[in-house]
Design an enzyme around this catalytic site. Sequence first.
Site, PDB file in Angstrom:
ATOM      1  N   ASP A  66       0.864  -1.187   0.000  1.00  0.00           N
ATOM      2  CA  ASP A  66       0.000   0.000   0.000  1.00  0.00           C
ATOM      3  C   ASP A  66       0.897   1.232   0.000  1.00  0.00           C
ATOM      4  OD1 ASP A  66      -2.810   0.718   0.172  1.00  0.00           O
ATOM      5  OD2 ASP A  66      -2.402   1.538   2.160  1.00  0.00           O
ATOM      6  N   TYR A  68       2.520   4.830   0.977  1.00  0.00           N
ATOM      7  CA  TYR A  68       2.562   5.631   2.199  1.00  0.00           C
ATOM      8  C   TYR A  68       1.395   6.613   2.185  1.00  0.00           C
ATOM      9  CZ  TYR A  68       7.441   4.043   2.680  1.00  0.00           C
ATOM     10  OH  TYR A  68       8.587   3.304   2.811  1.00  0.00           O
ATOM     11  N   PHE A  79       8.113   1.598  -1.130  1.00  0.00           N
ATOM     12  CA  PHE A  79       9.105   1.845  -0.081  1.00  0.00           C
ATOM     13  C   PHE A  79       9.831   3.187  -0.208  1.00  0.00           C
ATOM     14  CE2 PHE A  79       8.836  -2.857  -0.195  1.00  0.00           C
ATOM     15  CZ  PHE A  79       8.403  -3.076   1.104  1.00  0.00           C
TER      16      PHE A  79
END
Length: 226
Positions: A66, A68, A79
Amino acid sequence: MQNIQLPSSWQSVLSEELHKSYFGKLQNFLTEDRLSYDIYPPEEDVFSAFDLTPYEQVNVLLLGQDPYHNQNQAHGLCFSVKPGIKPPPSLVNIFKELKADLGFDIPNHGYLVQWAKQGMLMLNAVLTVRAHTPNSHKNQGWEIFTDAVISKVNQKKDPVVFVLWGGYAHKKLKLIDTNKHKVIQSAHPSPLSARNGFFGSKPFSTINSTLADWGKPEIDWEVGDW
């Protein structure tokens, strides 16, 4: 979403998906949701993983879950965060493992675009999220689309390294021909699970040794300071 298009290398590969009814419903959902909520990443960044890593250049696929969900973090690569944004805990742990694995100093930022430019498709399973509301766009169609992306990468003639961190990513193993491709699996780098098998897994050196064995260019993992 109607104005945002996949880059040409992916458009041809995924054209069938773009014309399926679920994808139209997903676009309508996103258009409506943007009227009422702040949605991340910004519309122009939703497909940036595909912009940065053309289909024919994919040698590694790293799967996240998902985006941020806080302001100015997500920019379309799993990431990774925008320059000037404090790296979130999972990314801090990724850098800790990178240092332990290859000795690189931990950088002062979390902007990983140069990894993507070296043939690493940094794909989230869900490509958008409401501000401050994790998993708010799950089960709206993105997972169908990104499963198709994984399947298309699996169909590439040349082998690819698939990196699956955590239980959610491990479920995608069924989409991958493990006889043809290399799969790297471990615990997720989040603080909840990193000590249960992510730390010490040496994914970065494993990716590069695999690429070298295949005669492909290794990835320069050092991102340096911003």
